[in-house]
Design a protein around this motif. Structure first.
Motif, short mmCIF file in Angstrom:
data_model
loop_
_atom_site.label_atom_id
_atom_site.label_comp_id
_atom_site.label_asym_id
_atom_site.label_seq_id
_atom_site.Cartn_x
_atom_site.Cartn_y
_atom_site.Cartn_z
N UNK A 121 0.62 -1.36 -0.04
CA UNK A 121 0.50 -0.19 -0.16
C UNK A 121 1.17 1.54 0.12
N UNK A 122 0.63 2.12 -0.78
CA UNK A 122 0.71 3.37 -0.48
C UNK A 122 0.10 4.85 0.35
N UNK A 123 0.59 5.48 1.13
CA UNK A 123 0.27 6.20 2.69
C UNK A 123 0.10 7.42 2.45
N UNK A 124 -0.63 7.86 2.75
CA UNK A 124 -0.45 9.46 3.30
C UNK A 124 -1.90 9.88 4.55
N UNK A 175 1.61 14.60 4.35
CA UNK A 175 3.00 13.50 3.53
C UNK A 175 1.87 12.69 3.19
N UNK A 176 3.44 11.99 2.52
CA UNK A 176 2.54 10.60 1.82
C UNK A 176 4.38 10.14 1.73
N UNK A 177 4.40 8.25 2.30
CA UNK A 177 5.76 8.18 2.02
C UNK A 177 5.46 6.71 3.09
N UNK A 178 6.25 6.20 2.79
CA UNK A 178 6.31 4.76 4.21
C UNK A 178 6.64 4.56 5.42
N UNK A 191 -3.89 3.21 0.50
CA UNK A 191 -4.13 2.62 -0.73
C UNK A 191 -3.92 1.63 -0.97
N UNK A 192 -4.50 0.78 -1.47
CA UNK A 192 -3.57 -0.10 -2.31
C UNK A 192 -4.77 -0.58 -3.38
#
Length: 277
Positions: free
Chosen positions: A128-131, A145-148, A171-172
Motif C-alpha cells: 500500500x501507499x500512505x498519506x 505528507x505521503x510515504x512509507x 491505498x492499494x
C-alpha cells in the motif's frame, strides 16, 4: 402449406464485460440482448471471494468481499432466454481487490522536543501507499505528507506537554483502507533555574542554592569544578548545600554544572559559580 416459424437465438451482451472492484463493494453489470427482449439468468463460481449467488435479472449488482490478502474472482456465467430459445452463455469475471489495513510502528510514542518521530508504516496486504494529515497541539514541525514513514522533527511551543496526531490512510490498487491515528507526545526540554544564580561565601560556610526548573518537576544532577577551593562534590538533589573551604589566601571558586531532567528529557547544563573567600 406448412408454416414453420423460426425464432432467433438471443445473444447476450454485458456492459462492462469484466470489472475490478474493491472488497465490500458491488459490480454494476448491465445485461442486454440481440434481439432485444431476452431474460437473463446466471450461475457464479468464486475464488477468494464471498457474496456472489446465482440469480436472474437485467443487472448484476451483488456486494462482493475478498476473503484473503490477494485479489479474488467471481465469474458470472450468464445465459439469455428469448421465448423458448436459450442463447449461448458468456462469462463475466469480477476481480475483487482486498482493502488494505495500515499498521504504524509505533502507534503511540513519546519524544523530547527537537527529536524526530521515527514512525514506520506497513500494510496488510503488502504494497500500500500512505498519506496522512496532522493536528498539532503545543507542537510545531508536523505536516501532512505521503510515504512509507513519518520522520519529522517536532518541537514544543510552550512549557506544556504537546501532541501531534497523524491520521494515516492506506491505498492499494485503488482501494482505500480505514484511517488510523498515530499520536506522538512531545515533552518540553526543561531549563534549570538556580536561586541565587551565583553566591559568595566565606571559607567554612555552607552553600545554599535552590534548584527549580521550567517546566516544574525536574530532577537535577551536577558535576563540579574547583579552583583554589575544596569541599564540593557531585550530587543530585534540588538543593546544593555543601561546606566549602578556600585552599589558599586567595579567593577560590567552585562551579556547579547543573543538568535538569524531566520526563526523560535532558536540558542544557546551568553553571552556578560560588566564590569562596
Amino acid at each position: 402449406d406448412i408454416v414453420v416459424t423460426v425464432n432467433p437465438t438471443p445473444v447476450v451482451s454485458a456492459t462492462p464485460t469484466s470489472q475490478t472492484i474493491c472488497s465490500t463493494t458491488s459490480p454494476s453489470i448491465a445485461l442486454s440482448s440481440t434481439p432485444t427482449g431476452a431474460g437473463f439468468s446466471w450461475t457464479v463460481s468464486e475464488s477468494g471471494t464471498s457474496g456472489a449467488s446465482a440469480a436472474s435479472g437485467f443487472t448484476i449488482n451483488q456486494s462482493l468481499t475478498a476473503t484473503g490478502l490477494t485479489q479474488g474472482t467471481a465469474t458470472y456465467t450468464i445465459s439469455p432466454t428469448l421465448g423458448a430459445c436459450i442463447g449461448s452463455p458468456i462469462d463475466v469475471p469480477i476481480f475483487v481487490n482486498p482493502i488494505p489495513v495500515v499498521t504504524a510502528t509505533p502507534a503511540l510514542a513519546t519524544i523530547c522536543s527537537g527529536a524526530a518521530t521515527g514512525i514506520t508504516l506497513s500494510s496488510s496486504p503488502l504494497g500500500a501507499t500512505f498519506d496522512w494529515t496532522v493536528v498539532e497541539s503545543n507542537v510545531s514541525g508536523a505536516s501532512a505528507g505521503t510515504g512509507n514513514g513519518i520522520n519529522q522533527v517536532l518541537s514544543s511551543t510552550s512549557t506544556a506537554v504537546g501532541t501531534a496526531t497523524y491520521t494515516v490512510t492506506p491505498t492499494l490498487n485503488g482501494c482505500v483502507g480505514s484511517p488510523i491515528d498515530v499520536v506522538i507526545t512531545v515533552n518540553p526540554i526543561p531549563t534549570a533555574i538556580a536561586t541565587p544564580a551565583s553566591q559568595t561565601i566565606c571559607s567554612g560556610d555552607v552553600t545554599s542554592i535552590d534548584l527549580t526548573s521550567s517546566p516544574a518537576g525536574s530532577t537535577f544532577g551536577w558535576t563540579v569544578n574547583q579552583s583554589l577551593a575544596s569541599g564540593a562534590t557531585a550530587g543530585s538533589t534540588s538543593n546544593i548545600a555543601q561546606v566549602l573551604n578556600a585552599t589558599t589566601s586567595n579567593t577560590g571558586t567552585v562551579t556547579y554544572n547543573v543538568t535538569p531532567t524531566l520526563n526523560s528529557c535532558v536540558g542544557s547544563p546551568l553553571a552556578v559559580v560560588i566564590s569562596v573567600a
